[in-house]
Design an enzyme around this catalytic site. Structure first.
Site, PDB file in Angstrom:
ATOM      1  N   LYS A  20       0.894  -1.172   0.000  1.00 27.84           N
ATOM      2  CA  LYS A  20       0.000   0.000   0.000  1.00 27.84           C
ATOM      3  C   LYS A  20       0.925   1.213   0.000  1.00 27.84           C
ATOM      4  O   LYS A  20       1.423   1.634   1.036  1.00 27.84           O
ATOM      5  CB  LYS A  20      -0.881  -0.020   1.254  1.00 27.84           C
ATOM      6  CG  LYS A  20      -2.248   0.651   1.080  1.00 27.84           C
ATOM      7  CD  LYS A  20      -2.192   2.098   0.664  1.00 27.84           C
ATOM      8  CE  LYS A  20      -1.884   3.022   1.807  1.00 27.84           C
ATOM      9  NZ  LYS A  20      -1.689   4.436   1.374  1.00 27.84           N
TER      10      LYS A  20
ATOM     11  N   GLY B 136       4.877   8.253   9.686  1.00 29.22           N
ATOM     12  CA  GLY B 136       4.955   9.020  10.921  1.00 29.22           C
ATOM     13  C   GLY B 136       4.800   8.117  12.138  1.00 29.22           C
ATOM     14  O   GLY B 136       4.261   7.008  12.044  1.00 29.22           O
TER      15      GLY B 136
ATOM     16  N   GLU C  90       2.869   8.406  14.742  1.00 24.71           N
ATOM     17  CA  GLU C  90       1.475   8.139  15.105  1.00 24.71           C
ATOM     18  C   GLU C  90       0.894   7.051  14.205  1.00 24.71           C
ATOM     19  O   GLU C  90       0.193   6.146  14.663  1.00 24.71           O
ATOM     20  CB  GLU C  90       0.628   9.416  15.028  1.00 24.71           C
ATOM     21  CG  GLU C  90       0.931  10.405  16.155  1.00 24.71           C
ATOM     22  CD  GLU C  90       0.970   9.751  17.554  1.00 24.71           C
ATOM     23  OE1 GLU C  90       0.025   9.005  17.877  1.00 24.71           O
ATOM     24  OE2 GLU C  90       1.940   9.952  18.297  1.00 24.71           O
TER      25      GLU C  90
ATOM     26  N   GLU D 275       9.595   1.910  10.527  1.00 25.37           N
ATOM     27  CA  GLU D 275      10.620   2.957  10.443  1.00 25.37           C
ATOM     28  C   GLU D 275       9.845   4.261  10.510  1.00 25.37           C
ATOM     29  O   GLU D 275       9.102   4.592   9.590  1.00 25.37           O
ATOM     30  CB  GLU D 275      11.372   2.800   9.123  1.00 25.37           C
ATOM     31  CG  GLU D 275      12.799   3.282   9.167  1.00 25.37           C
ATOM     32  CD  GLU D 275      12.914   4.738   8.821  1.00 25.37           C
ATOM     33  OE1 GLU D 275      12.229   5.556   9.455  1.00 25.37           O
ATOM     34  OE2 GLU D 275      13.706   5.062   7.926  1.00 25.37           O
TER      35      GLU D 275
ATOM     36  N   CYS E 127      13.279  11.215   7.063  1.00 23.79           N
ATOM     37  CA  CYS E 127      13.186  10.811   8.470  1.00 23.79           C
ATOM     38  C   CYS E 127      14.490  11.070   9.214  1.00 23.79           C
ATOM     39  O   CYS E 127      14.486  11.224  10.425  1.00 23.79           O
ATOM     40  CB  CYS E 127      12.781   9.357   8.570  1.00 23.79           C
ATOM     41  SG  CYS E 127      13.730   8.296   7.506  1.00 23.79           S
TER      42      CYS E 127
ATOM     43  N   GLU F  91       8.790  16.360  15.104  1.00 24.21           N
ATOM     44  CA  GLU F  91       9.198  16.215  13.710  1.00 24.21           C
ATOM     45  C   GLU F  91       8.391  17.180  12.850  1.00 24.21           C
ATOM     46  O   GLU F  91       7.164  17.126  12.833  1.00 24.21           O
ATOM     47  CB  GLU F  91       8.973  14.770  13.241  1.00 24.21           C
ATOM     48  CG  GLU F  91       9.485  14.547  11.837  1.00 24.21           C
ATOM     49  CD  GLU F  91       9.420  13.088  11.390  1.00 24.21           C
ATOM     50  OE1 GLU F  91       8.349  12.473  11.524  1.00 24.21           O
ATOM     51  OE2 GLU F  91      10.443  12.575  10.910  1.00 24.21           O
TER      52      GLU F  91
ATOM     53  N   LYS G  82      13.940   4.017  20.441  1.00 21.21           N
ATOM     54  CA  LYS G  82      12.839   4.776  21.063  1.00 21.21           C
ATOM     55  C   LYS G  82      11.622   4.875  20.124  1.00 21.21           C
ATOM     56  O   LYS G  82      11.214   3.875  19.539  1.00 21.21           O
ATOM     57  CB  LYS G  82      13.370   6.142  21.521  1.00 21.21           C
ATOM     58  CG  LYS G  82      14.559   6.004  22.491  1.00 21.21           C
ATOM     59  CD  LYS G  82      14.834   7.272  23.280  1.00 21.21           C
ATOM     60  CE  LYS G  82      15.569   8.320  22.521  1.00 21.21           C
ATOM     61  NZ  LYS G  82      15.957   9.480  23.331  1.00 21.21           N
TER      62      LYS G  82
ATOM     63  N   GLY H 243      10.973   3.635  15.937  1.00 16.69           N
ATOM     64  CA  GLY H 243      10.590   2.427  15.227  1.00 16.69           C
ATOM     65  C   GLY H 243      10.936   1.121  15.883  1.00 16.69           C
ATOM     66  O   GLY H 243      11.426   1.068  17.014  1.00 16.69           O
TER      67      GLY H 243
HETATM   68  O1  TXE Z   1       2.573   9.953   6.525  1.00 23.02           O
HETATM   69  P1  TXE Z   1       1.740   8.803   7.171  1.00 23.02           P
HETATM   70  P2  TXE Z   1       2.053  11.289   5.880  1.00 23.02           P
HETATM   71  C1  TXE Z   1       5.881  11.846   9.040  1.00 23.02           C
HETATM   72  C2  TXE Z   1       6.107  13.313   8.833  1.00 23.02           C
HETATM   73  C3  TXE Z   1       4.873  13.757   8.154  1.00 23.02           C
HETATM   74  C4  TXE Z   1       3.847  12.894   8.809  1.00 23.02           C
HETATM   75  C5  TXE Z   1       2.618  12.682   7.997  1.00 23.02           C
HETATM   76  O2  TXE Z   1       6.223  13.944  10.082  1.00 23.02           O
HETATM   77  O3  TXE Z   1       4.595  15.101   8.359  1.00 23.02           O
HETATM   78  O4  TXE Z   1       4.501  11.662   8.995  1.00 23.02           O
HETATM   79  O5  TXE Z   1       2.950  12.305   6.676  1.00 23.02           O
HETATM   80  C6  TXE Z   1      -0.316   4.980   5.496  1.00 23.02           C
HETATM   81  N1  TXE Z   1      -3.500   2.508   8.665  1.00 23.02           N
HETATM   82  N2  TXE Z   1       6.500  11.016   8.032  1.00 23.02           N
HETATM   83  O6  TXE Z   1       0.642  11.598   6.121  1.00 23.02           O
HETATM   84  O7  TXE Z   1       0.351   9.239   7.419  1.00 23.02           O
HETATM   85  C7  TXE Z   1      -0.341   6.094   4.488  1.00 23.02           C
HETATM   86  O8  TXE Z   1      -1.413   5.936   3.575  1.00 23.02           O
HETATM   87  C8  TXE Z   1      -2.668   2.022   7.738  1.00 23.02           C
HETATM   88  C9  TXE Z   1       7.711  10.383   8.416  1.00 23.02           C
HETATM   89  O9  TXE Z   1       2.395  11.219   4.490  1.00 23.02           O
HETATM   90  O10 TXE Z   1       2.525   8.260   8.273  1.00 23.02           O
HETATM   91  C10 TXE Z   1       1.023   5.950   3.856  1.00 23.02           C
HETATM   92  O11 TXE Z   1       1.017   4.900   2.901  1.00 23.02           O
HETATM   93  N3  TXE Z   1      -1.888   2.806   6.961  1.00 23.02           N
HETATM   94  C11 TXE Z   1       8.222   9.457   7.455  1.00 23.02           C
HETATM   95  C12 TXE Z   1       1.912   5.577   5.050  1.00 23.02           C
HETATM   96  O12 TXE Z   1       0.998   5.020   6.018  1.00 23.02           O
HETATM   97  C13 TXE Z   1      -1.911   4.124   7.187  1.00 23.02           C
HETATM   98  C14 TXE Z   1       7.751   9.403   6.114  1.00 23.02           C
HETATM   99  C15 TXE Z   1       2.629   6.762   5.690  1.00 23.02           C
HETATM  100  O13 TXE Z   1       1.662   7.760   5.972  1.00 23.02           O
HETATM  101  C16 TXE Z   1      -2.750   4.682   8.175  1.00 23.02           C
HETATM  102  C17 TXE Z   1       6.504  10.059   5.870  1.00 23.02           C
HETATM  103  C18 TXE Z   1      -3.568   3.817   8.921  1.00 23.02           C
HETATM  104  N4  TXE Z   1      -4.394   4.261   9.876  1.00 23.02           N
HETATM  105  C19 TXE Z   1       5.940  10.837   6.827  1.00 23.02           C
HETATM  106  N5  TXE Z   1      -2.564   6.027   8.150  1.00 23.02           N
HETATM  107  C20 TXE Z   1       9.571   8.887   7.653  1.00 23.02           C
HETATM  108  N6  TXE Z   1       9.964   8.657   8.890  1.00 23.02           N
HETATM  109  O14 TXE Z   1      10.275   8.638   6.702  1.00 23.02           O
HETATM  110  C21 TXE Z   1      -1.662   6.290   7.197  1.00 23.02           C
HETATM  111  N7  TXE Z   1      -1.264   5.142   6.588  1.00 23.02           N
END
Ligand code: TXE
Length: 496
Positions: free
Chosen positions: A172, A226, A228, A247, A281, A382, A452, A455
């Site tokens: 996905k 992220g 969360e 991660e 990240c 972040e 921490k 991940g």
């Molecule tokens: O990432 P999301 P987003 C952080 C960064 C950013 C924040 C939000 O701070 O501002 O996350 O970014 C899927 N069940 N990083 O919204 O939401 C989603 O569809 C299952 C850090 O783009 O974390 C996507 O495929 N899947 C980071 C993936 O999770 C879910 C990289 C990441 O989305 C879901 C990106 C759910 N409930 C953002 N909710 C890094 N560390 O590299 C979301 N997804």
């Protein structure tokens, strides 16, 4: 405008609902394509297809899987120019950055293909007349959830070990960058990966992502996103005892000790903070500078930050493109306002660039805050954008304390010529990846992941391959002596 189905069972299929969603070019807000909007029914169908295909792929020898992965590396190499420009259209990162990043990807297929070919089991000692051996077997069907910031790199880090270990997968990808992941599927198919082993369900996190995370048909979920999001996914997966690898977020520090050449330190800080517009990240979001060089470093950083060329990400001369989305730009604006309200000094950037080419896109200037206190929200949370927080320090111990005083523990870089100090500080930092006199460096063989709240588990290296397997222990009795526990033969019984 092109419409994409989702790549399942070796072909593009529409969503069960018939719905699709737009993919937006962040440089001007235009729609570059429509993509099938996958939901629960599509995830169910993709998992069923993957389950069917998984035994075929698992039965291939490691050598055969290795050959196919080497072929995949070659095909990937030949398609890099097309993939790089599509990545630019999806996420807005400059073409130079995407070319440099994607040029590395074939290494992952070669490295993990070699592991598939060379993995050996073990023969642990077992007391008595037994041959005892272990083999690593695939997990079955795994779910991969990936973000938008490095669409193909992050996917490749998960796909290569998963394939090498003999698993089938349902992916996905981020809703913001779903196209290049499907093209990777075409490449796998051309290389000889059987249809149904590599499947992509395009859709949103709360729909397809959640359906995948809580599906009983997968043995492992591997997510980058992220923190969360990682927690939500892990709690859904936990209900089925599905393994989780994650991660997640970071707040990496770049630590400049007094013996660092100022120009080199400045170059390091700019690269660590602003590559990918800070949307990585391991972004060097916090710059810790020793007080003795602080003012010089800050003056140079402010001067050089203003020179970073913002523009059309497809132009070779562009050094910074737009942020990925209006939402991400709004988030950065929100944090810049928070930083100012907290009393940090806005020394560079801090606004959208003005003028015609920028207004339609999601651009934001590279931004530097000085006089940042370690406890401020801009130094703790972040931001995921081009915002650098400069924090002065006096002693090595103070630097280590500041570096560690965040919830995250993904990465840090230590800059000094003093070998003893470099290792001492590196070992004192609570993070999974530490660079000494470098930043952002990655290799297929080198474990990547966080302590921490950053991940669980590691990508890359032998550990990543092993984490896509489970151990089967086979105990062979080499004795021909009869054994009958219930025999009424008057003998005292021993089970050994
Ligand atoms: O990432 P999301 P987003 C952080 C960064 C950013 C924040 C939000 O701070 O501002 O996350 O970014 C899927 N069940 N990083 O919204 O939401 C989603 O569809 C299952 C850090 O783009 O974390 C996507 O495929 N899947 C980071 C993936 O999770 C879910 C990289 C990441 O989305 C879901 C990106 C759910 N409930 C953002 N909710 C890094 N560390 O590299 C979301 N997804």
């Amino acid at each position: 405008m092109k419409s994409w189905g989702m790549f399942v069972g070796g072909q593009y299929r529409p969503a069960a609902s018939g719905k699709d969603f737009p993919v937006i070019n962040p440089k001007n807000g235009s729609t570059i394509a429509k993509v099938a909007h996958g939901e629960q029914a599509d995830v169910d169908a993709a998992i069923a297809v993957a389950q069917q295909a998984s035994s075929t792929w698992a039965a291939y020898s490691g050598a055969r899987r290795g050959d196919i992965m080497h072929k995949a590396a070659e095909i990937l190499e030949s398609r890099l120019p097309e993939l790089a420009s599509l990545e630019v259209d999806q996420i807005g990162r400059p073409i130079n950055e995407m070319r440099a990043q994607l040029a590395r990807l074939p290494e992952w297929f070669r490295y993990f293909g070699a592991l598939a070919r060379t993995q050996e089991g073990t023969v642990p000692p077992f007391d008595g007349h037994f041959l005892n051996y272990t083999r690593r077997v695939p997990l079955g069907v795994v779910g991969l959830i990936t973000p938008w910031n490095h669409p193909l790199l992050i996917l490749t880090k998960k796909v290569a070990p998963a394939l090498a270990a003999g698993n089938a997968m349902v992916i996905k990808p981020s809703e913001l960058a779903p196209i290049t992941p499907m093209l990777l599927g075409e490449i796998m198919a051309e290389a000889g990966v059987p249809d149904g082993v590599f499947n992509v369900v395009t859709g949103f996190g709360a729909g397809a992502g959640a359906a995948l995370s809580q599906h009983k048909g997968i043995s492992k979920i591997d997510v980058t996103g992220g923190t969360e999001t990682g927690k939500v996914i892990a709690s859904m997966a936990g209900k089925n005892l599905t393994q989780v690898s994650a991660e997640l977020g970071g707040k990496a520090a770049v630590v400049l000790f007094p013996d660092v050449d100022v120009q080199q330190g400045v170059a390091a800080a700019l690269f660590a903070s602003f590559i990918a517009s800070g949307q990585t990240c391991v972004q060097g979001a916090r710059l810790l500078v020793h007080e003795s060089i602080h003012d010089q470093v800050v003056a140079e950083i402010v001067r050089r930050t203003a020179q970073i060329r913002i523009g059309d990400p497809l132009e070779k001369t562009t050094q910074m493109g737009p942020l990925v989305s209006a939402r991400q730009r709004d988030l950065v604006e929100k944090y810049v306002a928070i930083g100012q309200a907290e009393g940090a000094h806005l020394a560079a950037g801090g606004q959208r660039p003005q003028g015609a080419p920028f207004e339609a896109g999601f651009y934001y200037e590279p931004t530097v805050f000085t006089h940042v206190k370690p406890h401020m929200r801009i130094a703790q949370e972040e931001i995921f954008g081009p915002v650098m927080c400069v924090i002065p320090f006096k002693t090595e111990a103070e630097a280590v304390e500041i570096v560690n005083d965040v919830d995250f523990g993904l990465a840090a870089s230590v800059w000094t010529k003093d070998v003893a100090r470099a290792h001492r500080v590196a070992q004192a930092i609570q993070a999974g990846i530490i660079w000494i006199n470098d930043h952002h460096r990655i290799d297929a063989s080198s474990p990547w992941g966080g302590f921490k709240m950053s991940g669980l588990g590691r990508e890359n290296g032998i550990v990543a391959y092993q984490a896509y397997t489970q151990i089967q222990n086979i105990i062979v009795n080499l004795s021909s002596e009869p054994f009958d526990w219930y025999a009424d033969d008057g003998q005292e019984k021993r089970y050994s």
